[in-house]
Design a protein around this motif. Structure first.
Motif, mmCIF file in Angstrom:
data_model
loop_
_atom_site.group_PDB
_atom_site.id
_atom_site.type_symbol
_atom_site.label_atom_id
_atom_site.label_comp_id
_atom_site.label_asym_id
_atom_site.label_seq_id
_atom_site.Cartn_x
_atom_site.Cartn_y
_atom_site.Cartn_z
ATOM 1 N N SER A 136 -29.974 -20.056 44.065
ATOM 2 C CA SER A 136 -29.033 -18.959 44.605
ATOM 3 C C SER A 136 -28.993 -17.450 45.401
ATOM 4 O O SER A 136 -28.256 -16.993 45.687
ATOM 5 C CB SER A 136 -27.357 -18.780 43.198
ATOM 6 N N ALA A 137 -30.482 -17.452 44.843
ATOM 7 C CA ALA A 137 -30.460 -15.628 44.955
ATOM 8 C C ALA A 137 -32.505 -15.769 45.191
ATOM 9 O O ALA A 137 -33.099 -16.568 44.874
ATOM 10 C CB ALA A 137 -29.907 -14.827 44.428
ATOM 11 N N TRP A 138 -32.816 -14.843 45.804
ATOM 12 C CA TRP A 138 -33.704 -14.814 46.429
ATOM 13 C C TRP A 138 -34.666 -14.210 45.900
ATOM 14 O O TRP A 138 -34.061 -13.727 44.453
ATOM 15 C CB TRP A 138 -34.485 -13.755 47.858
ATOM 16 N N SER A 139 -35.851 -14.879 45.247
ATOM 17 C CA SER A 139 -37.243 -14.298 44.328
ATOM 18 C C SER A 139 -38.281 -15.231 44.628
ATOM 19 O O SER A 139 -38.743 -15.866 45.549
ATOM 20 C CB SER A 139 -37.149 -15.100 42.517
ATOM 21 N N ASP A 140 -39.346 -14.422 44.401
ATOM 22 C CA ASP A 140 -40.661 -13.435 44.711
ATOM 23 C C ASP A 140 -41.352 -15.556 44.181
ATOM 24 O O ASP A 140 -42.044 -16.076 45.192
ATOM 25 C CB ASP A 140 -41.715 -13.057 44.232
ATOM 26 N N ASP A 141 -40.919 -15.736 42.615
ATOM 27 C CA ASP A 141 -41.775 -17.365 42.067
ATOM 28 C C ASP A 141 -41.389 -18.163 42.818
ATOM 29 O O ASP A 141 -41.951 -19.347 43.214
ATOM 30 C CB ASP A 141 -41.131 -17.328 40.594
#
Length: 441
Positions: free
Chosen positions: A269-274
């Motif tokens: 649901s949201a941006w993450s580097d992973d």
């Protein structure tokens, strides 16, 4: 870090432990370079009251080993604490038979994970003559890795319980905790390298135009969000795609925000580097006709770099006395970190130190250098600096300070640390120097 690239900056600070200010002989037992290390530490042992003898202030020689020196977060590590030479001895004239000693103790964690591990040994020992030295014994315990990074293990307090005629305890505590680091494990987060990548069908378009987004190496079957970016912030422009069985995606995103500078794609649901990819650069070409007699004024904010500077490159630690030893203390030269990238990535400043070389080949082990980090954030900075945990630095390294990832990051920060080098009592007199290397990523 945006496209996933990382910039590394290395600085070396020379740490000089000023001359050990006495004369006389004495040899420093230089530990082997390979882990684990056998360490000595001052110990205060209290014999059972029935023995009628005063407390014993002596030296314990110990070693800590692990069954996995490179665990992942969530792994359980088995720790063995071996007391090679106890500080205490049989306090009574009566000889003790075999297999009547039950040892228990603690191992102290430092670095990125702190706390104590409870360890215990079996009721197993060789016979002990009256007033004779207690034999070597081992204790084991486990801990679960919760944080990636370097975790140090130091021997802690221990107790020798004897079950013969009477039930007696001889507790031994570390006189100047924590004891020297004997073992270091380096934990990883257990995740895989993020190889997700996206590309755009076109690098520009008019307001409201749709751009084709294709990508690879996403989780098969995952729902993927496509989003516009205006610098470090997401816009209201959103789209969706579903990864196929090979992890590939293909979808379209209508870009309405004229401030858009890029497009990202991410799972969940949201941006993450992973689990994200991008940003892929995209320019909105605004061809809206201007009213007659008007002029369009354009400007831009140029992204900078992640950098750091030091107030100096030498630290003079206070002298300690030969025969007494103790902590040689000082302060790190202040480090200033400037994060002017304007992206979503935080940063991490870590350090590791070499052994302290002295006269005639003598040395003080790198594991004996500890620090207490502090950091401050300049007013107005989007990010907030977080100091690393107090503890040993060592050759494996530890975190000095960091900032987290976020929708908007950056700013200016100052980082300091109190340094303490635990110098063994009979370290040969002379000047000792080690090199502390700081790495900014």
């Amino acid at each position: 870090m945006g496209s996933g690239t990382r910039r590394r900056h290395r600085w070396a600070a020379l740490l000089g432990a000023t001359a050990l200010a006495v004369t006389g002989g004495g040899a420093l037992a230089c530990p082997a370079s390979a882990e684990p290390q056998q360490v000595d530490f001052a110990t205060h042992c209290v014999p059972p009251p029935i023995a009628g003898i005063p407390p014993i202030d002596g030296t314990t020689t110990a070693r800590i080993t692990v069954d996995n020196a490179a665990p992942k977060v969530g792994d359980t590590v088995t720790v063995t604490y071996t007391v090679v030479k106890p500080a205490a001895s049989n306090p009574v004239d009566i000889a003790l038979p075999a297999d009547i000693m039950t040892p228990t103790g603690k191992v102290t964690l430092g670095g990125v994970q702190t706390g104590d591990i409870t360890v215990a040994g079996p009721k197993k020992n060789d016979p002990v003559p009256g007033k004779g030295a207690f034999p070597s014994f081992s204790m084991t315990g486990t801990f679960t890795v919760t944080t990636p990074g370097a975790i140090t293990l130091s021997p802690g307090d221990y107790n020798i319980h004897t079950s013969y005629i009477l039930e007696l305890d001889t507790p031994c505590t570390v006189s100047n905790p924590p004891a020297p680091v004997s073992e270091t494990v380096t934990a990883t987060d257990g995740g895989q390298t993020n190889n997700r990548a996206i590309s755009l069908g076109t690098a520009s378009g008019k307001p409201g135009d749709s751009v084709t987004v294709t990508g690879t190496n996403f989780t098969p079957g995952a729902a993927v969000t496509l989003a516009g970016r205006a610098g470090a912030a997401e816009t209201a422009d959103k789209g969706t795609a579903t990864a196929n069985a090979q992890g590939a995606i293909s979808g379209t995103l209508a870009v309405n925000d004229k401030a858009t500078t890029g497009v990202v794609a991410y799972e969940e649901s949201a941006w993450s580097d992973d689990k994200g990819a991008g940003p892929a650069a995209y320019v909105v070409i605004d061809d809206t006709p201007l009213p007659e007699g008007s002029q369009k004024l354009n400007s831009s904010v140029k992204a900078g770099t992640l950098s750091m500077t030091q107030a100096g490159d030498t630290v003079e630690l206070a002298a300690v006395d030969y025969g007494k030893g103790g902590f040689s203390r000082g302060s790190l030269q202040t480090v200033t970190v400037k994060d002017f990238r304007g992206g979503p990535a935080g940063w991490s400043l870590t350090g590791k130190v070499t052994d302290f070389a002295g006269p005639g080949g003598a040395k003080i082990d790198a594991a004996k250098l500890g620090w207490t980090p502090v950091c401050a954030t300049k007013a107005g900075s989007p990010s907030t600096c977080q100091p690393g945990s107090p503890g040993a630095v060592g050759s494996a390294g530890a975190t000095l300070a960091s900032t987290p990832n976020g929708a908007q990051t950056g700013g200016e920060f100052t980082v300091d640390a109190r340094l303490s080098l635990n110098v063994p009592a009979f370290t040969p007199p002379g000047a000792y120097s080690g090199v502390l290397t700081l790495t900014l990523t």
